[in-house]
Design an enzyme around this catalytic site. Structure first.
Site, PDB file in Angstrom:
ATOM      1  N   PHE A  54     -11.706  -5.478  27.853  1.00 44.19           N
ATOM      2  CA  PHE A  54     -13.061  -4.727  27.653  1.00 44.19           C
ATOM      3  C   PHE A  54     -14.107  -5.724  28.660  1.00 44.19           C
ATOM      4  N   THR A  88     -19.003  -9.135  29.436  1.00 47.41           N
ATOM      5  CA  THR A  88     -19.732 -10.583  29.826  1.00 47.41           C
ATOM      6  C   THR A  88     -19.561 -10.778  31.395  1.00 47.41           C
ATOM      7  N   GLY A 135     -24.164 -13.490  29.378  1.00 42.56           N
ATOM      8  CA  GLY A 135     -23.343 -13.670  28.105  1.00 42.56           C
ATOM      9  C   GLY A 135     -23.911 -12.889  26.992  1.00 42.56           C
ATOM     10  N   GLN A 186     -10.621 -36.970  -6.768  1.00 44.43           N
ATOM     11  CA  GLN A 186     -11.593 -36.090  -7.091  1.00 44.43           C
ATOM     12  C   GLN A 186     -11.992 -35.526  -5.626  1.00 44.43           C
ATOM     13  N   GLU A 193     -17.994 -12.107  20.814  1.00 45.63           N
ATOM     14  CA  GLU A 193     -18.423 -11.108  20.113  1.00 45.63           C
ATOM     15  C   GLU A 193     -19.950 -11.333  19.466  1.00 45.63           C
ATOM     16  N   GLY A 194     -20.725 -11.981  20.177  1.00 44.84           N
ATOM     17  CA  GLY A 194     -21.971 -12.562  19.720  1.00 44.84           C
ATOM     18  C   GLY A 194     -21.762 -13.829  19.020  1.00 44.84           C
ATOM     19  N   THR A 195     -22.483 -14.902  19.586  1.00 46.14           N
ATOM     20  CA  THR A 195     -22.541 -16.443  19.078  1.00 46.14           C
ATOM     21  C   THR A 195     -23.125 -16.660  17.707  1.00 46.14           C
TER      22      THR A 195
HETATM   23  P1  TGC Z   1     -31.791  -4.026  22.227  1.00 46.57           P
HETATM   24  O1  TGC Z   1     -32.840  -3.517  22.640  1.00 46.57           O
HETATM   25  O2  TGC Z   1     -31.664  -4.856  20.690  1.00 46.57           O
HETATM   26  O3  TGC Z   1     -30.708  -2.899  22.078  1.00 46.57           O
HETATM   27  C1  TGC Z   1     -30.190  -2.263  23.198  1.00 46.57           C
HETATM   28  C2  TGC Z   1     -29.767  -0.942  22.648  1.00 46.57           C
HETATM   29  O4  TGC Z   1     -28.678  -0.964  21.889  1.00 46.57           O
HETATM   30  C3  TGC Z   1     -28.858  -0.523  20.472  1.00 46.57           C
HETATM   31  N1  TGC Z   1     -28.294  -1.573  19.755  1.00 46.57           N
HETATM   32  C4  TGC Z   1     -26.789  -1.461  19.105  1.00 46.57           C
HETATM   33  N2  TGC Z   1     -26.073  -0.077  19.121  1.00 46.57           N
HETATM   34  C5  TGC Z   1     -24.939  -0.381  18.460  1.00 46.57           C
HETATM   35  N3  TGC Z   1     -24.425  -1.327  17.871  1.00 46.57           N
HETATM   36  C6  TGC Z   1     -25.349  -2.478  17.860  1.00 46.57           C
HETATM   37  N4  TGC Z   1     -24.736  -3.748  17.234  1.00 46.57           N
HETATM   38  C7  TGC Z   1     -26.427  -2.712  18.336  1.00 46.57           C
HETATM   39  N5  TGC Z   1     -27.490  -3.377  18.799  1.00 46.57           N
HETATM   40  C8  TGC Z   1     -28.543  -2.736  19.517  1.00 46.57           C
HETATM   41  C9  TGC Z   1     -30.135  -0.553  20.240  1.00 46.57           C
HETATM   42  O5  TGC Z   1     -30.608   0.392  19.133  1.00 46.57           O
HETATM   43  C10 TGC Z   1     -30.859  -0.032  21.643  1.00 46.57           C
HETATM   44  O6  TGC Z   1     -30.658   1.326  21.730  1.00 46.57           O
HETATM   45  P2  TGC Z   1     -31.642   2.130  22.677  1.00 46.57           P
HETATM   46  O7  TGC Z   1     -31.139   3.551  22.487  1.00 46.57           O
HETATM   47  O8  TGC Z   1     -32.813   2.120  22.084  1.00 46.57           O
HETATM   48  O9  TGC Z   1     -31.575   1.746  24.021  1.00 46.57           O
HETATM   49  O10 TGC Z   1     -30.911  -5.005  23.192  1.00 46.57           O
HETATM   50  P3  TGC Z   1     -31.170  -6.631  23.698  1.00 46.57           P
HETATM   51  O11 TGC Z   1     -31.083  -6.547  25.371  1.00 46.57           O
HETATM   52  O12 TGC Z   1     -32.480  -6.828  23.027  1.00 46.57           O
HETATM   53  O13 TGC Z   1     -29.783  -7.325  22.923  1.00 46.57           O
HETATM   54  C11 TGC Z   1     -29.613  -7.544  21.724  1.00 46.57           C
HETATM   55  C12 TGC Z   1     -28.615  -8.465  21.504  1.00 46.57           C
HETATM   56  C13 TGC Z   1     -28.896  -9.871  21.939  1.00 46.57           C
HETATM   57  C14 TGC Z   1     -28.470  -8.573  19.903  1.00 46.57           C
HETATM   58  C15 TGC Z   1     -27.300  -7.886  21.981  1.00 46.57           C
HETATM   59  O14 TGC Z   1     -27.555  -8.084  23.495  1.00 46.57           O
HETATM   60  C16 TGC Z   1     -26.173  -8.817  21.506  1.00 46.57           C
HETATM   61  O15 TGC Z   1     -25.284  -8.556  20.629  1.00 46.57           O
HETATM   62  N6  TGC Z   1     -25.701  -9.814  22.439  1.00 46.57           N
HETATM   63  C17 TGC Z   1     -24.507 -10.338  22.296  1.00 46.57           C
HETATM   64  C18 TGC Z   1     -23.370  -9.932  23.203  1.00 46.57           C
HETATM   65  C19 TGC Z   1     -21.979 -10.171  22.948  1.00 46.57           C
HETATM   66  O16 TGC Z   1     -21.684  -9.966  21.563  1.00 46.57           O
HETATM   67  N7  TGC Z   1     -21.124  -9.736  23.664  1.00 46.57           N
HETATM   68  C20 TGC Z   1     -19.688  -9.819  23.479  1.00 46.57           C
HETATM   69  C21 TGC Z   1     -18.947  -9.630  24.391  1.00 46.57           C
HETATM   70  S1  TGC Z   1     -17.282  -8.960  24.213  1.00 46.57           S
HETATM   71  C22 TGC Z   1     -16.553 -10.104  23.505  1.00 46.57           C
HETATM   72  O17 TGC Z   1     -16.888 -11.311  23.146  1.00 46.57           O
HETATM   73  C23 TGC Z   1     -15.134  -9.762  23.254  1.00 46.57           C
HETATM   74  S2  TGC Z   1     -14.123 -11.128  22.529  1.00 46.57           S
HETATM   75  C24 TGC Z   1     -12.701 -10.148  21.744  1.00 46.57           C
HETATM   76  C25 TGC Z   1     -11.858 -10.638  21.389  1.00 46.57           C
HETATM   77  O18 TGC Z   1     -11.086 -11.564  22.112  1.00 46.57           O
HETATM   78  O19 TGC Z   1     -11.730 -10.421  20.200  1.00 46.57           O
HETATM   79  P1  FAD Z   2     -24.711 -18.008  26.430  1.00 41.71           P
HETATM   80  O1  FAD Z   2     -25.196 -16.415  26.307  1.00 41.71           O
HETATM   81  O2  FAD Z   2     -24.973 -18.759  27.741  1.00 41.71           O
HETATM   82  O3  FAD Z   2     -25.086 -18.991  25.393  1.00 41.71           O
HETATM   83  C1  FAD Z   2     -25.108 -20.216  25.368  1.00 41.71           C
HETATM   84  C2  FAD Z   2     -25.811 -20.857  24.106  1.00 41.71           C
HETATM   85  O4  FAD Z   2     -27.398 -20.252  24.028  1.00 41.71           O
HETATM   86  C3  FAD Z   2     -25.202 -20.321  22.740  1.00 41.71           C
HETATM   87  O5  FAD Z   2     -25.144 -21.278  21.868  1.00 41.71           O
HETATM   88  C4  FAD Z   2     -26.069 -19.118  22.361  1.00 41.71           C
HETATM   89  O6  FAD Z   2     -26.096 -19.110  20.945  1.00 41.71           O
HETATM   90  C5  FAD Z   2     -27.537 -19.493  22.909  1.00 41.71           C
HETATM   91  N1  FAD Z   2     -28.584 -18.872  23.243  1.00 41.71           N
HETATM   92  C6  FAD Z   2     -28.219 -17.566  24.002  1.00 41.71           C
HETATM   93  N2  FAD Z   2     -29.353 -16.902  23.912  1.00 41.71           N
HETATM   94  C7  FAD Z   2     -30.236 -17.240  22.962  1.00 41.71           C
HETATM   95  C8  FAD Z   2     -31.301 -16.993  22.374  1.00 41.71           C
HETATM   96  N3  FAD Z   2     -32.096 -15.754  22.617  1.00 41.71           N
HETATM   97  N4  FAD Z   2     -31.802 -17.600  21.334  1.00 41.71           N
HETATM   98  C9  FAD Z   2     -31.404 -18.965  20.841  1.00 41.71           C
HETATM   99  N5  FAD Z   2     -30.040 -19.235  21.512  1.00 41.71           N
HETATM  100  C10 FAD Z   2     -29.587 -18.403  22.468  1.00 41.71           C
HETATM  101  N6  FAD Z   2     -16.511 -11.222  26.674  1.00 41.71           N
HETATM  102  C11 FAD Z   2     -16.136  -9.860  27.037  1.00 41.71           C
HETATM  103  O7  FAD Z   2     -16.884  -8.895  27.498  1.00 41.71           O
HETATM  104  N7  FAD Z   2     -14.757  -9.283  26.819  1.00 41.71           N
HETATM  105  C12 FAD Z   2     -13.902 -10.203  26.316  1.00 41.71           C
HETATM  106  O8  FAD Z   2     -12.555  -9.699  26.367  1.00 41.71           O
HETATM  107  C13 FAD Z   2     -14.409 -11.359  25.731  1.00 41.71           C
HETATM  108  N8  FAD Z   2     -13.468 -12.438  25.406  1.00 41.71           N
HETATM  109  C14 FAD Z   2     -13.884 -13.642  25.348  1.00 41.71           C
HETATM  110  C15 FAD Z   2     -12.430 -14.574  25.053  1.00 41.71           C
HETATM  111  C16 FAD Z   2     -12.955 -15.849  24.912  1.00 41.71           C
HETATM  112  C17 FAD Z   2     -11.825 -16.973  24.362  1.00 41.71           C
HETATM  113  C18 FAD Z   2     -14.250 -16.534  25.127  1.00 41.71           C
HETATM  114  C19 FAD Z   2     -14.632 -17.809  24.828  1.00 41.71           C
HETATM  115  C20 FAD Z   2     -15.261 -15.572  25.239  1.00 41.71           C
HETATM  116  C21 FAD Z   2     -14.996 -13.968  25.491  1.00 41.71           C
HETATM  117  N9  FAD Z   2     -15.873 -13.399  25.881  1.00 41.71           N
HETATM  118  C22 FAD Z   2     -15.545 -11.939  26.157  1.00 41.71           C
HETATM  119  C23 FAD Z   2     -17.262 -13.600  26.111  1.00 41.71           C
HETATM  120  C24 FAD Z   2     -18.167 -13.723  24.765  1.00 41.71           C
HETATM  121  O9  FAD Z   2     -18.610 -12.811  24.372  1.00 41.71           O
HETATM  122  C25 FAD Z   2     -19.591 -14.934  25.323  1.00 41.71           C
HETATM  123  O10 FAD Z   2     -18.915 -16.193  25.727  1.00 41.71           O
HETATM  124  C26 FAD Z   2     -20.501 -14.875  24.157  1.00 41.71           C
HETATM  125  O11 FAD Z   2     -21.102 -13.695  24.262  1.00 41.71           O
HETATM  126  C27 FAD Z   2     -21.572 -15.993  24.578  1.00 41.71           C
HETATM  127  O12 FAD Z   2     -21.893 -15.663  26.152  1.00 41.71           O
HETATM  128  P2  FAD Z   2     -22.199 -17.164  26.918  1.00 41.71           P
HETATM  129  O13 FAD Z   2     -20.493 -17.689  26.947  1.00 41.71           O
HETATM  130  O14 FAD Z   2     -22.312 -16.579  28.142  1.00 41.71           O
HETATM  131  O15 FAD Z   2     -22.916 -17.935  26.391  1.00 41.71           O
END
Ligand code: TGC
Ligand code: FAD
Length: 409
Positions: free
Chosen positions: A153, A156, A161, A304, A388-390
């Site tokens: 997937f 990022t 990120g 304890q 999956e979101g910090t």
């Molecule tokens: P924002 O303006 O809040 O939202 C944009 C549009 O998205 C909708 N929305 C959602 N929809 C479904 N589920 C959610 N959780 C949603 N959160 C928001 C929202 O309603 C809006 O829709 P529309 O129709 O109005 O356009 O977006 P933003 O740019 O302000 O960002 C919000 C924020 C920071 C919460 C979001 O970008 C975020 O969650 N950032 C974290 C990124 C993240 O989690 N990346 C993960 C990458 S994948 C990964 O890490 C896989 S690891 C896998 C593994 O090995 O297990």
């Molecule tokens: P950054 O976004 O640069 O954040 C750095 C620091 O700043 C963090 O502490 C964060 O909390 C803080 N920060 C950022 N923005 C703000 C704010 N607005 N306010 C306050 N603090 C803030 N991604 C995928 O798409 N697919 C995958 O399969 C996937 N697998 C992963 C597997 C591993 C082992 C790891 C480590 C990561 C993976 N990721 C994947 C990416 C992961 O989702 C990102 O690392 C994560 O979303 C954070 O992004 P970043 O590392 O760029 O950190």
């Protein structure tokens, strides 16, 4: 006995040999009473599989920083690939609590293995099922459910990120195909994936999902090395240099950032359960060790300070179990909000990492060795608390939900 011999001396030769897995799951509040017979059967099958097929090999895989591909068929067999995807597409057709229990058991073994299952189910099969066409579902889902094809997937990017809305990966409409350019970083399963669900912007800047297949010219997946965390999971990049993607590979039924974030809701929910598994394993190991390890003439469990650590661990695990169970009920009813999922992911991963750190201390010097799973869990959870979101991002999601004020930007 693994523990008593390991306590007296660290036997280098025995290191990495097959070790018995003595895990006993804690259930302090008799939560099993809330589960159906089917839930328990599914959970117990996953638990038995982890004991038999994951525990004996996982430490070695983590030490070597290799994803153990031999476990892919087993993951498919216990329903870990698409637990809630309908049976007609090869999924297991289970409810959300069953999905959670499977994730809990897998992560009890290793977060990296749970990662592989999370990505396959919630980040690859889910978007194809929810946002794809019937042809796409029939083409990809059955092969993903058996593990014949593995997915990744790509959301990022190197410069985006926590803020995926800023992504620069993009595609252009060339008439008979799309031309994809860009790069994704930190992608689980990327080095061996057969297909990748990739999020990219079209010429209007709107985000869409595309299924990119291994073998497409200009598509490469270099591995990221030297990780101290999630070592039994392969992580890498997805690089697209003028990749010609057939038009039928675009997921047509949802666009915008909400599409990938919808997948994340499902994966974050699985992590909320998975983290409980890692915490249970650390607690169970530390409790057993504390009862056996004698210092100052008595088991360290009788002091304890050690009891405080263990009592707080089981309290926090029980609270996390209740949170996950209630969230599962809400998910089953279609009432769980994204913000509720964020709270559970954040709380339960934080709970697990704190328990891992405390449990490691209970084992003293032995806690830093691969003879026990705790240090591996502790290191793994450093990724889980970030991906999956910090931890911070999920706090801000709760903050926005309860106050109405957006503190991200
Ligand atoms: P924002 O303006 O809040 O939202 C944009 C549009 O998205 C909708 N929305 C959602 N929809 C479904 N589920 C959610 N959780 C949603 N959160 C928001 C929202 O309603 C809006 O829709 P529309 O129709 O109005 O356009 O977006 P933003 O740019 O302000 O960002 C919000 C924020 C920071 C919460 C979001 O970008 C975020 O969650 N950032 C974290 C990124 C993240 O989690 N990346 C993960 C990458 S994948 C990964 O890490 C896989 S690891 C896998 C593994 O090995 O297990
Ligand atoms: P950054 O976004 O640069 O954040 C750095 C620091 O700043 C963090 O502490 C964060 O909390 C803080 N920060 C950022 N923005 C703000 C704010 N607005 N306010 C306050 N603090 C803030 N991604 C995928 O798409 N697919 C995958 O399969 C996937 N697998 C992963 C597997 C591993 C082992 C790891 C480590 C990561 C993976 N990721 C994947 C990416 C992961 O989702 C990102 O690392 C994560 O979303 C954070 O992004 P970043 O590392 O760029 O950190």
């Amino acid at each position: 006995m693994r523990y008593s011999s390991a306590i007296t001396k660290f036997d280098d030769q025995k290191f990495n040999q097959m070790k018995p897995d003595l895990f006993e799951a804690p259930d302090y509040y008799l939560l099993d009473d809330l589960l159906t017979e089917e839930h328990k059967l599914i959970r117990d099958a996953a638990r038995a599989w982890v004991k038999r097929d994951v525990s004996p090999i996982i430490e070695d895989a983590a030490q070597k920083a290799e994803f153990p591909k031999s476990i892919i068929p087993g993951l498919a067999e216990i329903g870990a690939f698409g637990p809630y995807i309908p049976v007609e597409y090869g999924g297991a057709g289970l409810d959300q609590i069953s999905y959670g229990l499977i994730m809990q058991e897998i992560e009890r073994g290793d977060s990296g293995v749970r990662s592989t299952a999370s990505v396959q189910s919630s980040l690859v099969m889910y978007p194809i099922w929810k946002y794809g066409t019937e042809e796409q579902r029939n083409k990809y889902l059955p092969k993903l459910a058996t593990g014949e094809w593995m997915g990744s997937f790509g959301l990022t990017e190197p410069d985006f990120g926590s803020n995926p809305a800023g992504m620069v990966t993009n595609y252009k409409d060339m008439g008979d195909h799309y031309l994809l350019n860009g790069a994704k970083l930190w992608i689980s399963n990327s080095p061996f994936c057969d297909v990748a669900v990739v999020w990219a912007k079209n010429e209007e800047g709107r985000i869409h999902g595309l299924v990119v297949e291994r073998g497409m010219e200009g598509f490469s997946t270099p591995e990221t090395h030297n990780k101290w965390s999630l070592r039994a999971s392969a992580t890498g990049e997805l690089i697209f240099q003028d990749v010609k993607v057939p038009k039928e590979n675009l997921l047509p039924n949802k666009s915008g950032l909400g599409a990938p974030l919808g997948c994340l809701d499902s994966a974050r929910y699985g992590i909320a359960w998975g983290a409980i598994g890692a915490a249970m394993d650390c607690y169970d190991t530390a409790l057993r060790y504390a009862k056996e390890r004698i210092q100052f003439g008595k088991p360290i469990a009788a002091f304890q300070l050690q009891q405080k650590k263990l009592a707080e661990m089981i309290t926090e695990i029980t609270k996390a179990q209740l949170l996950a169970f209630r969230l599962g009920q809400l998910k089953n009813e279609g009432r769980a909000t994204s913000a509720q999922i964020s709270m559970a992911k954040r709380n339960n991963v934080d709970m697990a990492i704190k328990i891992a750190r405390e449990a490691r201390q209970i084992l003293g010097g032995m806690g830093i060795t691969g003879e026990y799973s705790i240090m591996r869990h502790m290191m793994n959870l450093e990724s889980v608390i970030t991906y999956e979101g910090t931890h911070d991002i999920h706090l801000l999601i709760t903050g926005l939900d309860i106050t109405g004020h957006n503190a991200f930007k």
